[in-house]
Design a protein around this motif. Sequence first.
Motif, PDB file in Angstrom:
ATOM      1  N   GLU A   1      -9.043   3.564  -4.444  1.00  0.00           N
ATOM      2  CA  GLU A   1      -8.149   2.781  -5.315  1.00  0.00           C
ATOM      3  C   GLU A   1      -8.557   2.845  -6.781  1.00  0.00           C
ATOM      4  O   GLU A   1      -7.781   2.439  -7.651  1.00  0.00           O
ATOM      5  CB  GLU A   1      -8.102   1.326  -4.848  1.00  0.00           C
ATOM      6  N   ILE A   2      -9.766   3.320  -7.059  1.00  0.00           N
ATOM      7  CA  ILE A   2     -10.166   3.477  -8.466  1.00  0.00           C
ATOM      8  C   ILE A   2      -9.168   4.407  -9.160  1.00  0.00           C
ATOM      9  O   ILE A   2      -8.725   4.141 -10.279  1.00  0.00           O
ATOM     10  CB  ILE A   2     -11.614   4.008  -8.577  1.00  0.00           C
ATOM     11  N   ASP A   3      -8.787   5.469  -8.493  1.00  0.00           N
ATOM     12  CA  ASP A   3      -7.781   6.371  -9.068  1.00  0.00           C
ATOM     13  C   ASP A   3      -6.355   5.994  -8.667  1.00  0.00           C
ATOM     14  O   ASP A   3      -5.419   6.188  -9.438  1.00  0.00           O
ATOM     15  CB  ASP A   3      -8.043   7.822  -8.625  1.00  0.00           C
ATOM     16  N   ALA A   4      -6.188   5.460  -7.450  1.00  0.00           N
ATOM     17  CA  ALA A   4      -4.832   5.261  -6.913  1.00  0.00           C
ATOM     18  C   ALA A   4      -4.276   3.880  -7.198  1.00  0.00           C
ATOM     19  O   ALA A   4      -3.057   3.663  -7.106  1.00  0.00           O
ATOM     20  CB  ALA A   4      -4.832   5.507  -5.406  1.00  0.00           C
ATOM     21  N   GLY A   5      -5.152   2.923  -7.536  1.00  0.00           N
ATOM     22  CA  GLY A   5      -4.707   1.543  -7.709  1.00  0.00           C
ATOM     23  C   GLY A   5      -4.525   0.855  -6.367  1.00  0.00           C
ATOM     24  O   GLY A   5      -4.551   1.505  -5.321  1.00  0.00           O
ATOM     25  N   ASP A   6      -4.363  -0.470  -6.407  1.00  0.00           N
ATOM     26  CA  ASP A   6      -4.169  -1.232  -5.177  1.00  0.00           C
ATOM     27  C   ASP A   6      -2.680  -1.369  -4.884  1.00  0.00           C
ATOM     28  O   ASP A   6      -1.869  -1.550  -5.783  1.00  0.00           O
ATOM     29  CB  ASP A   6      -4.783  -2.634  -5.328  1.00  0.00           C
ATOM     30  N   THR A   7      -2.332  -1.240  -3.603  1.00  0.00           N
ATOM     31  CA  THR A   7      -0.948  -1.430  -3.171  1.00  0.00           C
ATOM     32  C   THR A   7      -0.952  -2.500  -2.097  1.00  0.00           C
ATOM     33  O   THR A   7      -1.832  -2.505  -1.237  1.00  0.00           O
ATOM     34  CB  THR A   7      -0.385  -0.130  -2.555  1.00  0.00           C
ATOM     35  N   ILE A   8       0.008  -3.412  -2.136  1.00  0.00           N
ATOM     36  CA  ILE A   8       0.058  -4.469  -1.120  1.00  0.00           C
ATOM     37  C   ILE A   8       0.241  -3.827   0.254  1.00  0.00           C
ATOM     38  O   ILE A   8       0.933  -2.811   0.390  1.00  0.00           O
ATOM     39  CB  ILE A   8       1.176  -5.496  -1.462  1.00  0.00           C
ATOM     40  N   ILE A   9      -0.411  -4.415   1.251  1.00  0.00           N
ATOM     41  CA  ILE A   9      -0.415  -3.843   2.603  1.00  0.00           C
ATOM     42  C   ILE A   9       1.013  -3.557   3.104  1.00  0.00           C
ATOM     43  O   ILE A   9       1.254  -2.557   3.779  1.00  0.00           O
ATOM     44  CB  ILE A   9      -1.155  -4.773   3.595  1.00  0.00           C
ATOM     45  N   TYR A  10       1.961  -4.412   2.715  1.00  0.00           N
ATOM     46  CA  TYR A  10       3.331  -4.284   3.231  1.00  0.00           C
ATOM     47  C   TYR A  10       4.047  -3.047   2.685  1.00  0.00           C
ATOM     48  O   TYR A  10       5.122  -2.704   3.143  1.00  0.00           O
ATOM     49  CB  TYR A  10       4.119  -5.564   2.918  1.00  0.00           C
TER      50      TYR A  10
END
Lengths: 192, 192
Positions: free
Chosen positions: B73-82
Amino acid sequence: MDPIEKVLSFIIEIEKLKDVKRKTRPVGLTRYENAAEHSWHVCLAALMLKDHANEEVDIDRVIKMLLIHDLGEIDAGDTIIYASETQAIKDKEAAGLKRLLAILPQDQAEEYLALWYEFELGESAESAYAKAIDRLPPLLHNLHGDGHSWRDNHITKEQIFSVNSRIAQGSESLWSTLELKLEKAMTNGILR
Amino acid sequence: MDPIEKVLSFIIEIEKLKDVKRKTRPVGLTRYENAAEHSWHVCLAALMLKDHANEEVDIDRVIKMLLIHDLGEIDAGDTIIYASETQAIKDKEAAGLKRLLAILPQDQAEEYLALWYEFELGESAESAYAKAIDRLPPLLHNLHGDGHSWRDNHITKEQIFSVNSRIAQGSESLWSTLELKLEKAMTNGILR
């Protein structure tokens, strides 16, 4: 209370570690570090540096120590390493940890309290290594952050070398590497 | 480059995980959680709940998985699980993880990349349990935080029950406990 409910209460209570501010800023960030993200950082650092411990260590025990090592700070707050080693502070941290662990089922509370005392003593191979790793991030934060925390807290060169030379008790090769970096930091004016 | 220097570069690079914002607020805090403190939180949650896994798990492998599970996620960012389970997002996270691991000595890079793929698959006892634990904190944050993230992200009741029921694949007893809490949250209006 159901054992799962006890653990869930514990998991919620330890959220407060995310609100315990430390004395250094992570590399590249302007805000101060909190003790929860620090705990993650040292676990992963310990894992990746494990072959450089002086003695062969049970890395899984090291990681468990580091996961819980700062929990007492929820009640006691964070104290900079150069001022933290007083009996009063240690007693406050122990009391804080005991309060938290009392939320858990009793066998777990006893296991992790014993592990914390082992960490604090720093005499086993695992705890000597865990303590060495715990000292690493603040050094990196200062070395890559213009010595901000050393300056803000009026830490002398002598203190920095004397307190951190204890890293060698857990990993001589890590301390050799860091010692060179500190000497370079004196030359380039970051450590003054 | 010296192996210790490689690991130190890695330890500095992963500081960036402390700057990856997630979609929920820790219980009692007004700010959003970051992925580094979340990683610590799930490691400790997994440790304390290990006896409630469906199958006996090697908890040390679970903890290692959870220490590294969000590095991509350092490169991709966080995405909500849903919304996170698309191939495009998974590819981006894998690429990010590979970039980071390439900083390490090669044998370590290979070991942790394999462990991450095992986590992502979720088929081994350890990864099924690790994934179950990874879903726990956002539920607790919402249940103890007036469903803030469900509301802000327009998540429906059906999504919440369907996505989180997969917790049962790692721990049926944990899911039973949480399912009751979600049903209670519907009664008291937190989940609407």
